[in-house]
Write an enzyme that holds these catalytic residues in place. Structure first.
Site, mmCIF file in Angstrom:
data_model
loop_
_atom_site.group_PDB
_atom_site.id
_atom_site.type_symbol
_atom_site.label_atom_id
_atom_site.label_comp_id
_atom_site.label_asym_id
_atom_site.label_seq_id
_atom_site.Cartn_x
_atom_site.Cartn_y
_atom_site.Cartn_z
ATOM 1 N N SER D 45 0.835 -1.204 0.000
ATOM 2 C CA SER D 45 0.000 0.000 0.000
ATOM 3 C C SER D 45 0.866 1.247 0.000
ATOM 4 C CB SER D 45 -0.909 0.007 1.236
ATOM 5 O OG SER D 45 -1.776 -1.100 1.220
ATOM 6 N N ASN D 46 1.848 1.289 0.897
ATOM 7 C CA ASN D 46 2.700 2.472 0.998
ATOM 8 C C ASN D 46 3.643 2.616 -0.186
ATOM 9 O OD1 ASN D 46 2.326 4.002 3.676
ATOM 10 N ND2 ASN D 46 2.154 1.845 4.240
ATOM 11 N N LYS D 164 -0.370 -10.553 7.183
ATOM 12 C CA LYS D 164 -0.149 -9.189 7.653
ATOM 13 C C LYS D 164 -1.500 -8.650 8.080
ATOM 14 C CE LYS D 164 1.228 -4.496 6.444
ATOM 15 N NZ LYS D 164 1.378 -3.509 5.350
ATOM 16 N N SER D 166 -3.283 -5.530 9.408
ATOM 17 C CA SER D 166 -3.144 -4.082 9.605
ATOM 18 C C SER D 166 -4.394 -3.458 10.202
ATOM 19 C CB SER D 166 -2.838 -3.405 8.260
ATOM 20 O OG SER D 166 -1.613 -3.851 7.740
ATOM 21 N N GLY D 189 0.558 -4.846 11.140
ATOM 22 C CA GLY D 189 0.818 -3.813 10.145
ATOM 23 C C GLY D 189 0.437 -2.429 10.630
#
Lengths: 301, 301, 301, 301
Positions: D45-46, D164, D166, D189
C-alpha cells in the site's frame, strides 16, 4: 480508598421472578470475597443498571456496601444522560458508601456529544461529587468514544482519577496511557485484550468474565505484575473464548448461566434480554471447563 | 382516535433555570393549535425525554392533554430499555390521556437486540397497553434499526398500528410500506426525506422542524395529498437546510432558538446539550427567514 | 450527444471459460436495442470492469460502440485510483467512441480522499477529457462518498455534466439536486430508490436490474415523466425485490443468471465471484416472473 | 528463505516528475541495508502500488531484487481484485525473484466477499504460486477483514505461511495467533499497536514508519525479543505519534517528506495524493526529532 488497580468484576444483578434477588446478590459477593478480586463494579452495564429503577439501584448499592469489606474497592456506576441526573446519582452513591463512581459518556444525542460537551459534563459531575470519579468509554453500547486528548484534559481535574476503556481499541488505550499522569488509573474493560492492555499501561481490568472466572483473571493479572509474560499470555488465551461467549455472543444471559454453573447465584435476566438456549448452554459449559481445568484449586460449589 | 396521518411535531420541552416550564409549554401548544398540525408527539427525542424524570414526564403529559383538543392526535413517547418499564410508562401515558404511544427500540445492549427479542419486547408492550402502539426506529440515536420484515410481523398485532421511521433510509421505508397492511401508519421522522417518503407510502411526518416551521410542513403535506408534486418538492427544498440546522448540526439547542425567534417559547436545554453560539444563531435566523418568506401568512409573534 | 436522461443498464460483461465473450455481449446489446433504454453504461461496476485488463476493456468498448446506435448514450466507466490513469482511460474511451465517461471516486486511501483532493482529481480528468465527464459515487463499494457541496463545486466545470449517485441516500441525492444547476444530470444508481430519486430531481437511473428487466424500468421512468405517480410507485414496488436479489443478495452472479433466464447471454462471472446456488436460482426465477407478469408485452426469448 | 520475523518497511516508491525514480529507490534500499531490518515489502500500500502500471511494477521489483541481499526478505505485494490477476501477478513476482508474496483480500464487491469466496481466492493463488503466500487484511483500506477462523482454515494450506494484519484490532490478532499453527507467521501492520501485538503472538511488524525510523522499530523489536518489556513499551510510545502522522494524518505524502528529512530519497506522490503543507511538515519534523533523539547512533544523512 484502596489503590485503584487489579481485577474487578462488573457484578451481575440476579433476578428471581423478575425482581431483584438481594440474597443471591449477597451470596455472590460472599463467594467473590474469598478470591483475589481487588473490588467490584456495582450498577455497571453487566449489572443491568439500565433495567433497574432508582429504588432498586439503592437497594443493590446498600447491599453491596454491607457485603464488601473496606479493603476492597466498591465502584458504583452512576452515569446518566443528563448532567443533573448524573450529579444526583453520584451523590446518592456516595451517601450509600461507594468508594468511587464510574460515569459513562452521555450518548443518546450522539452527534451532539462533542469533546467540549463531554468535558463540561464530566467536570460538573466531578466538581459536585464527594467521591472520586472514573470516566467510562464503551462505544459498542453508546456509539460514543472518549479520545485520548479528552481523557488527558479531564485527567487534570483533581477529582477525576481514572478511566474504564471498554472499546477494545488497544491503540487508543495505549495512547491514553501515554498522555495521562502516572497516577491516573486506566482500566481495560474488554477481556479479549486484557493482557495487551496491561502491557501498554493499564493498571487493572473490569471484566464481565471475572464474575464467573475470577481466579483465572486474577492469576493473569498477578502473572503480569510479576513479569511472567508467558503465563499471562497463556491465561489470556485461556479466557478469551469464554469471555466472548458471556459478552458479545450470549450477553448477560450467558454470563448468568455461567455463574449458576459455577455455584454462584446467576438468576434470570430482564426482558428484552433472554437466557441462552440449550445449545448455547452446552457451549458455555464446555468453555467454562476449559478455563477452570487445572487452574483453579478452590472451586466454589 | 383521529386517523393517524399528517404532520406532527415532536414537541420540545422548554426549560427555565433548568426546570420544566409548563407555562411556556402550554403557550406553544396554544400557538400550534392555530396551525394545520394533525397532532403532537410529546416526550419524544426532541422533547428531551431522556433528560426528564418520571414526575416531570407526568407533568408534561398532563399539561399536553389539557392543551391539546380532542380532534388532534396526542402521541406519547413511552419506550424504555426494559420491557417492564416500557409497559409501565405506556400504561401511565394511557392514564394521563395519550391517544397512542410511540415505543422506541431498546438499544443499550445493541448486539443482543435480535429481531426475535425486538419482536417479543414490542408484542408484550402492545399486549399490555390500553392504547394503540407505534414502533419507533431511529438508528442514528440507538444504533439499532427495525427491518421491514420485523415491522411486517409486528404489524399483524392488533394493537400495533404504525411506525415512526427516522432512519432517513428511503429504500428501507419504501420496502416497509410495501410489506405492511394498508391501514398500518408509517410516519417518516426525517425532514430531509419527507416528500420522497410520502411518495413511497408514508402517511405523515413527525418532524423536529415542524416545531418552528409548522406551516411549511403542513403546506408540503397538503400539496402532496392533492397531487401537486411540484409544490411539494419546492417546499421540501425550502425546509431541507433549516431542518438540518435544527437537528444534525445544532441539535435541540438550535431548534429551541429557532422557536424563540418565531415567537414561541423555546427556553433552554439541559446539559450536556448547549445553546448555539452567536454565529450559529445568525445561520439559523437566515434559514428561518428563507423558509418563512412569502409562505407563511399568519406568523406567530 | 443525446440528452442525458432515462434508463441505462450498467451492462454485464459475459464470460465463457473465463474469457470475455464478445458475441454474447453483442447479442445482448442487440436485444436491449429493441427496448426503450436511453443508453448503456459499459465498463461499470456490474460490467466487472475491475476484473478486466486493459486489452479486454478496449475490446468491450469497441464492441459496444459498434452495437449501439448513435441515438443511444454510450457511457464508459473510466475511473482509476490515480489521476494519471483516470485521464488515460478517459482519453482512450473517447478514442473508442464513448459519448461520455463515468469516473468513480478514487478510494484506496480512503482517509486521504478529502474534498479538496477529490475536486483536484475530477477537475484534472475533466480538463483533459475530450468527452463530457460524469462523477460516480458508490460508497458501498468504495467507502467514500461525494458530498452535495463537492458535487456543486464540480458542477461548475464546463466538462463535468452529471453524477451517478448509487449511495441509496435519497436525502443526500435530494440536496445534490437542489444545489446543482438545472442542466446537471443526476442519475440514481440504486433501484430500491429509483422512483423517489426521480421525485426529488434525478433525471434518470442507471440500474443493474435494467439488464434483466429493462421494460419494467423504462415503464417506471415513463410513468413518472407523464406524472403518473401511482403507476410509478406500483412499478417501483414490483422491481424492488428482484433488484435486491441481483445486487446486494446474490451480486453479479445473480444478475447474470437472471439474464440467462430471460433469454439474454449472461455467461459466468470471474472469481472470486461465484454463480448462485440452485436455491438462489429458484428465488431469482420467482421474482423475475413476478416482475414480468402482465407487464412486459414483448419478452425476449 | 530467511525466517519470517522481525521488522520490514513497506517501502515507498519515489517519484520524480511523476515518474518512478529507480535511482532514488535503490539509494533508499542501500541505506536501509545498513540497518537491522529483516527485509522489505515492495509494492505494498505504501509503495503506492495501486498507482503503478504493470511495467512500473516490474521495474520496481527487479530493482528491489538487485538491491536486496539474499539474507533479507523480499516480500512482494501481488494481490488483485480477480483471482486470475492475483495468480498472474504472484507468478510474475516469483519470476522477478520475490521470496514471498503478500496477497490482499479482494474487496471491490465487499458485500460478496464471504468467507467461502475469500478462502477459494487465496487457495487458488497459493496453489498456483511458486513462492510462499501471506494473507493481507487491511480493513481501513478495503472495508473487508479476514476473521481468525478464515485465517486458521487457510493456514492449513502448505503454501500459505503467514498474515499481515493491519486492522489495528489487537483482540482479533490475538485470537488469530491463538488458532493458527506455531509456524504460521503473523505480522502486525499497525505501528500504534506493534508492541502489544508482539506480546500476543505476532512474530514481526510491517510498518510504514519503519521507512523513516527503521532503527527505532528494530530496537523495539529486539527489546521485545530479549524480554525487555519496559524498553519495548518506551519505544512503542516514542514512535506512536510519528507513526500516526506519516499514515492516518498525512498519509504517504507525510511519510515521503519524513524520509527526505532523514536523508533518504522520498520524492513526490502521485495524484490524487498530495504532499503535506508547511505546517504539517513542521509537525512531522518535530516528531521525527523526538523519535531520533538519543536513540539512533548512526543516522543516515
Amino acid at each position: 480508598m484502596r489503590k485503584l488497580e487489579g481485577i474487578l468484576p462488573p457484578v451481575v444483578t440476579p433476578f428471581r421472578a423478575d425482581e431483584v434477588d438481594l440474597d443471591a446478590f449477597r451470596t455472590n459477593l460472599g463467594l467473590w470475597n474469598r478470591t483475589g478480586l481487588a473490588g467490584y463494579l456495582v450498577l455497571g452495564s453487566n449489572g443491568e443498571a439500565v433495567y433497574l429503577d432508582d429504588r432498586e439501584r439503592d437497594q443493590v448499592l446498600a447491599a453491596a456496601r454491607e457485603a464488601i469489606p473496606a479493603d476492597r474497592i466498591l465502584m458504583a456506576g452512576t452515569g446518566r444522560e443528563s448532567t443533573r441526573d448524573a450529579v444526583r446519582a453520584t451523590r446518592r452513591a456516595a451517601e450509600l458508601g461507594a468508594d468511587c463512581a464510574l460515569v459513562i459518556t452521555p450518548h443518546y444525542f450522539k452527534g451532539q456529544m462533542t469533546a467540549d460537551r463531554q468535558e463540561a459534563h464530566f467536570r460538573r459531575v466531578a466538581d459536585d461529587s464527594p467521591i472520586p470519579v472514573l470516566l467510562y468509554s464503551v462505544p459498542q453500547f453508546t456509539g460514543v468514544a472518549l479520545s485520548p486528548e479528552t481523557v488527558a484534559r479531564l485527567a487534570e481535574h483533581p477529582n477525576i482519577v481514572g478511566l474504564k476503556d471498554s472499546s477494545g481499541n488497544v491503540g487508543s488505550l495505549a495512547e491514553t496511557c501515554r498522555v495521562v499522569p502516572e497516577e491516573f488509573a486506566v482500566f481495560v474493560g474488554n477481556a479479549g485484550v486484557a493482557y495487551p492492555a496491561l502491557c501498554v499501561g493499564a493498571v487493572g481490568a473490569i471484566l464481565a468474565v471475572a464474575n464467573c472466572a475470577p481466579e483465572a483473571c486474577v492469576t493473569l493479572y498477578e502473572a503480569f505484575r510479576r513479569g511472567d509474560h508467558q503465563e499471562a499470555l497463556a491465561l489470556q488465551r485461556r479466557i478469551a473464548r469464554l469471555a466472548r461467549l458471556v459478552t458479545v455472543t450470549h450477553g448477560i444471559g450467558g454470563l448468568k448461566l455461567a455463574l449458576s454453573m459455577r455455584g454462584y447465584k446467576g438468576g434470570g435476566v430482564r426482558s428484552p434480554l433472554t437466557m441462552p438456549t440449550v445449545e448455547a448452554a452446552h457451549e458455555i459449559a464446555k468453555e467454562l471447563e476449559e478455563v477452570l481445568e487445572g487452574h483453579v484449586s478452590e472451586t466454589v460449589s
